[in-house]
Design a protein around this motif. Structure first.
Motif, mmCIF file in Angstrom:
data_model
loop_
_atom_site.group_PDB
_atom_site.id
_atom_site.type_symbol
_atom_site.label_atom_id
_atom_site.label_comp_id
_atom_site.label_asym_id
_atom_site.label_seq_id
_atom_site.Cartn_x
_atom_site.Cartn_y
_atom_site.Cartn_z
ATOM 1 N N LEU A 152 0.815 -1.218 0.000
ATOM 2 C CA LEU A 152 0.000 0.000 0.000
ATOM 3 C C LEU A 152 0.849 1.269 0.000
ATOM 4 C CD1 LEU A 152 -2.892 1.167 0.212
ATOM 5 C CD2 LEU A 152 -2.624 1.070 2.706
ATOM 6 N N LYS A 153 2.000 1.223 0.639
ATOM 7 C CA LYS A 153 2.816 2.431 0.806
ATOM 8 C C LYS A 153 3.126 3.121 -0.516
ATOM 9 C CE LYS A 153 5.067 0.919 5.078
ATOM 10 N NZ LYS A 153 6.348 0.517 5.719
ATOM 11 N N ASN A 154 3.346 2.346 -1.575
ATOM 12 C CA ASN A 154 3.744 2.932 -2.859
ATOM 13 C C ASN A 154 2.643 2.834 -3.915
ATOM 14 O OD1 ASN A 154 6.447 3.511 -1.956
ATOM 15 N ND2 ASN A 154 6.877 1.316 -2.132
ATOM 16 N N ALA A 155 1.435 2.499 -3.487
ATOM 17 C CA ALA A 155 0.338 2.345 -4.447
ATOM 18 C C ALA A 155 -0.091 3.694 -5.018
ATOM 19 C CB ALA A 155 -0.844 1.666 -3.777
ATOM 20 N N LYS A 156 -0.330 3.712 -6.319
ATOM 21 C CA LYS A 156 -0.814 4.917 -7.000
ATOM 22 C C LYS A 156 -2.277 4.807 -7.414
ATOM 23 C CE LYS A 156 3.224 6.826 -6.742
ATOM 24 N NZ LYS A 156 3.435 7.925 -5.764
ATOM 25 N N THR A 157 -2.756 3.573 -7.563
ATOM 26 C CA THR A 157 -4.165 3.358 -7.913
ATOM 27 C C THR A 157 -4.715 2.237 -7.035
ATOM 28 O OG1 THR A 157 -3.494 1.824 -9.663
ATOM 29 C CG2 THR A 157 -3.958 4.106 -10.315
ATOM 30 N N VAL A 158 -5.799 2.555 -6.333
ATOM 31 C CA VAL A 158 -6.456 1.586 -5.452
ATOM 32 C C VAL A 158 -7.929 1.532 -5.812
ATOM 33 C CG1 VAL A 158 -7.011 0.946 -3.076
ATOM 34 C CG2 VAL A 158 -4.827 2.077 -3.575
ATOM 35 N N VAL A 159 -8.439 0.333 -6.002
ATOM 36 C CA VAL A 159 -9.858 0.139 -6.304
ATOM 37 C C VAL A 159 -10.487 -0.703 -5.197
ATOM 38 C CG1 VAL A 159 -11.544 -0.845 -7.925
ATOM 39 C CG2 VAL A 159 -9.498 0.326 -8.785
ATOM 40 N N ILE A 258 -3.674 -1.994 -6.345
ATOM 41 C CA ILE A 258 -4.314 -2.783 -5.297
ATOM 42 C C ILE A 258 -5.812 -2.825 -5.547
ATOM 43 C CG2 ILE A 258 -4.944 -2.811 -2.832
ATOM 44 C CD1 ILE A 258 -2.195 -1.716 -2.207
ATOM 45 N N TYR A 259 -6.378 -4.022 -5.444
ATOM 46 C CA TYR A 259 -7.839 -4.175 -5.489
ATOM 47 C C TYR A 259 -8.304 -4.857 -4.204
ATOM 48 C CZ TYR A 259 -12.467 -6.018 -6.370
ATOM 49 O OH TYR A 259 -13.798 -6.324 -6.241
ATOM 50 N N ILE A 260 -9.348 -4.313 -3.591
ATOM 51 C CA ILE A 260 -9.914 -4.867 -2.354
ATOM 52 C C ILE A 260 -11.377 -5.195 -2.595
ATOM 53 C CG2 ILE A 260 -10.433 -4.425 0.074
ATOM 54 C CD1 ILE A 260 -8.151 -2.333 -0.005
ATOM 55 N N ASP A 261 -11.737 -6.431 -2.365
ATOM 56 C CA ASP A 261 -13.117 -6.881 -2.537
ATOM 57 C C ASP A 261 -13.866 -6.703 -1.216
ATOM 58 O OD1 ASP A 261 -15.511 -8.170 -2.954
ATOM 59 O OD2 ASP A 261 -14.643 -9.872 -3.999
ATOM 60 N N ALA A 262 -14.743 -5.694 -1.174
ATOM 61 C CA ALA A 262 -15.578 -5.434 -0.002
ATOM 62 C C ALA A 262 -17.047 -5.504 -0.400
ATOM 63 C CB ALA A 262 -15.243 -4.070 0.609
ATOM 64 N N THR A 263 -17.375 -6.471 -1.242
ATOM 65 C CA THR A 263 -18.710 -6.544 -1.839
ATOM 66 C C THR A 263 -19.750 -7.234 -0.963
ATOM 67 O OG1 THR A 263 -18.015 -8.559 -3.005
ATOM 68 C CG2 THR A 263 -17.873 -6.480 -4.212
ATOM 69 N N GLY A 264 -19.397 -7.642 0.220
ATOM 70 C CA GLY A 264 -20.388 -8.282 1.068
ATOM 71 C C GLY A 264 -19.760 -9.386 1.892
ATOM 72 N N VAL A 265 -20.598 -10.257 2.431
ATOM 73 C CA VAL A 265 -20.118 -11.328 3.297
ATOM 74 C C VAL A 265 -20.741 -12.655 2.883
ATOM 75 C CG1 VAL A 265 -19.701 -9.815 5.271
ATOM 76 C CG2 VAL A 265 -21.959 -10.852 4.963
ATOM 77 N N ARG A 266 -20.111 -13.744 3.303
ATOM 78 C CA ARG A 266 -20.596 -15.095 3.017
ATOM 79 C C ARG A 266 -20.782 -15.831 4.335
ATOM 80 N NH1 ARG A 266 -19.019 -11.544 -0.758
ATOM 81 N NH2 ARG A 266 -18.483 -12.430 -2.797
ATOM 82 N N PRO A 267 -21.994 -16.361 4.604
ATOM 83 C CA PRO A 267 -22.240 -17.054 5.867
ATOM 84 C C PRO A 267 -21.347 -18.283 6.015
ATOM 85 C CG PRO A 267 -24.297 -16.602 4.712
ATOM 86 C CD PRO A 267 -23.193 -16.310 3.753
#
Length: 423
Positions: A152-159, A258-267
C-alpha cells in the motif's frame, strides 16, 4: 454421572454473548438433578476475539491501529464460570443431528466429536477479502496485514469494490493515509498521491441510509481523494504481474496497484446440512423464536448473529436477539429435562429503524441511530476515534452487556414448542 452440554459454534460477538448469557441466566436456573451436570462448550478457530469492526483502519496502518488493540483472549473472560465452561480451539466440520454430535478439527489437527443437548450456531460470516476476517489465529491475520501494508505504501491506484459500510470506511482510511488529511474547508486534496476509486453496485452508497446521508458520504470521500463509480459491479479481478485488472459491469476496465473486494459477506455454513439453510445460505430460523425449526435439525437448535436468517447484520442487533434465543433454549431444555410442557416463548422483534455509523477517515463520518441523523462529530466520537475499541472491546469479551436480563412477557402460541423439547 451425565453431562448436559450446550454447545456453541463460533466465538465472535454472537457466540461470546450467547455463552455469557447462558452461564449467567440459564445454567443457574436449570433443574438440580442427582448425577447431572451442565456445561457450556464454546468452539472457535481462534483463541482470541478479533475486533473486526476496526478492520478498515487496522488493515491500512499499524501506527493508526496497533495490532495489540485487535485481539482479546477468550478463555480468561470465563474464569468466573469454570468448570461449567469449556473452550475448544477448532473448526466445526460436520453436524450429526440424529446423534446430536458435532465433528471438530482442533488447532492441533486432531478430530473430536462433541455431543450436545442443545446447539447454538453463531459461526458468523466471512468477507471475500482476507483483510476483514480472522480465519485462524492472530498471527495469520497479522501476516496478511504486513503484506498488504508493504504494497500500500507505494500504491498509486487503489480500487475498492462495494459501496456498503466496509467499502466506504476502507476507501476513506486508504485515501486519507495515501493523500493526507485535508486542510480546513478543503473539498479535495490539492496534490493527491494516489487515485482511490470506490465501486458501488447501487445508485447510492450505504443502502440502508437515506439519500442525503449517502451524498454526504460521497462528499467526505472526495475530501480525502476517493471517487465513487455508481451502478457498476465488479465482474472480475485478475492479477497480472504487479497490477490487477478490474473489469466492471459497465464495460470499463481499471488497472489497479491494489484491489480490495468489499462486496459483502458469506455465511459460515458450509459444514451444515443444506436443508437447514435459506436461499442466501444463512441458517433458516423462526423469525420470532430464533429456533432452527426444520425437522432435519432435530430438537433444541438455535442460531444467532450474522449467520442467521432473522437479521440484516450488525453487532447492535445482538443485544435484542441473544436473550430471546437463549431464553427459548432454556424453556426447551427444562421441558426436555423434566418432561413438563414448555412454558411460553420469548419473541424477537427486529429494530428496523435507520441505524448505521460510518467513519470516513480519522476526522469525519456519517450515520444515523434509531432514525435520527448523527452529526459528523458524533460519528467520530462514537466510532471514528478508535472504532469503539476503548468503549466496547473488553466489555464485549467479558459479556458486560448481559449482566442483567431485561424483563419480558412470555408469549403463548397455539402451535407450542412441545415438539422441540423431546429427543
Amino acid at each position: 454421572m451425565s453431562t448436559e452440554t450446550i454447545l456453541i459454534l463460533g466465538g465472535s460477538f454472537a457466540g461470546l454473548g450467547a455463552a455469557h448469557y447462558l452461564l449467567k441466566h440459564v445454567v443457574p436456573t436449570l433443574p438440580k438433578k442427582e448425577g447431572v451436570t451442565y456445561n457450556v462448550t464454546l468452539v472457535n478457530p481462534s483463541k482470541d476475539l478479533f475486533w473486526r469492526i476496526a478492520g478498515p483502519r487496522a488493515s491500512v496502518s499499524k501506527d493508526m491501529m496497533p495490532t495489540k488493540k485487535l485481539f482479546y483472549p477468550i478463555e480468561p473472560a470465563f474464569t468466573y464460570a469454570f468448570p461449567k465452561f469449556k473452550f475448544v480451539q477448532g473448526t466445526a466440520t460436520h453436524v450429526d443431528p440424529a446423534g446430536q454430535t458435532v465433528s471438530v478439527t482442533t488447532a492441533e489437527g486432531e478430530q473430536q466429536s462433541i455431543p450436545y443437548t442443545s446447539l447454538v450456531i453463531a459461526t458468523g460470516v466471512t468477507t471475500p477479502s482476507p483483510l476483514f476476517t480472522q480465519t485462524t489465529g492472530a498471527a495469520a491475520l497479522e501476516s496478511v496485514y504486513d503484506a498488504f501494508q508493504a504494497g500500500l505504501k507505494n500504491a498509486k491506484t487503489v480500487v475498492i469494490g462495494g459501496g456498503g459500510p466496509v467499502g466506504v470506511e476502507t476507501a476513506g482510511e486508504i485515501a486519507e493515509y495515501l493523500n493526507g488529511k485535508p486542510g480546513f474547508l478543503q473539498s479535495a486534496p490539492k496534490n493527491p498521491k494516489a487515485k482511490v476509486t470506490l465501486i458501488s453496485g447501487d445508485k447510492k452508497l450505504l443502502p440502508i441510509l437515506r439519500e442525503g446521508i449517502s451524498q454526504q458520504a460521497e462528499q467526505l470521500l472526495k475530501r480525502v481523494g476517493a471517487n465513487v463509480v455508481y451502478n457498476a459491479k465488479v465482474v472480475s479481478s485478475v492479477k497480472e504481474g504487479e497490477k490487477t485488472k478490474v473489469e466492471l459491469s459497465n464495460g470499463e476496465t481499471i488497472e489497479a496497484d491494489i484491489y480490495i473486494d468489499a462486496t459483502g459477506v458469506r455465511p459460515n455454513t458450509g459444514f451444515l446440512p443444506k436443508e437447514w439453510l435459506d436461499n442466501r445460505n444463512k441458517v433458516a430460523v423462526n423469525a420470532k423464536t430464533l429456533r432452527v425449526e426444520h425437522e432435519a435439525a432435530g430438537p433444541r437448535v438455535y442460531a444467532v448473529g450474522d449467520v442467521a436468517s432473522y437479521t440484516r447484520g450488525g453487532v447492535v442487533d445482538m443485544a435484542d436477539a441473544i436473550p430471546v434465543a437463549m431464553t427459548n433454549l432454556k424453556i426447551d431444555l427444562i421441558a426436555h429435562l423434566t418432561g413438563a410442557p414448555p412454558t411460553g416463548d420469548r419473541h424477537y422483534t427486529a429494530n428496523l429503524k435507520e441505524s448505521q455509523v460510518v467513519p470516513i477517515g480519522t476526522q469525519k463520518g456519517v450515520g444515523a441511530f434509531n432514525g435520527n441523523k448523527l452529526p459528523s462529530l458524533m460519528v467520530w466520537g462514537i466510532k471514528g476515534r478508535d472504532y469503539m475499541i476503548g468503549m466496547l472491546a473488553e466489555p464485549t469479551v467479558r459479556g458486560d452487556g448481559f449482566k442483567k436480563d431485561p424483563k419480558w412477557t412470555p408469549v403463548q402460541t397455539a402451535t407450542s414448542n412441545a415438539g422441540l423439547s423431546s429427543g
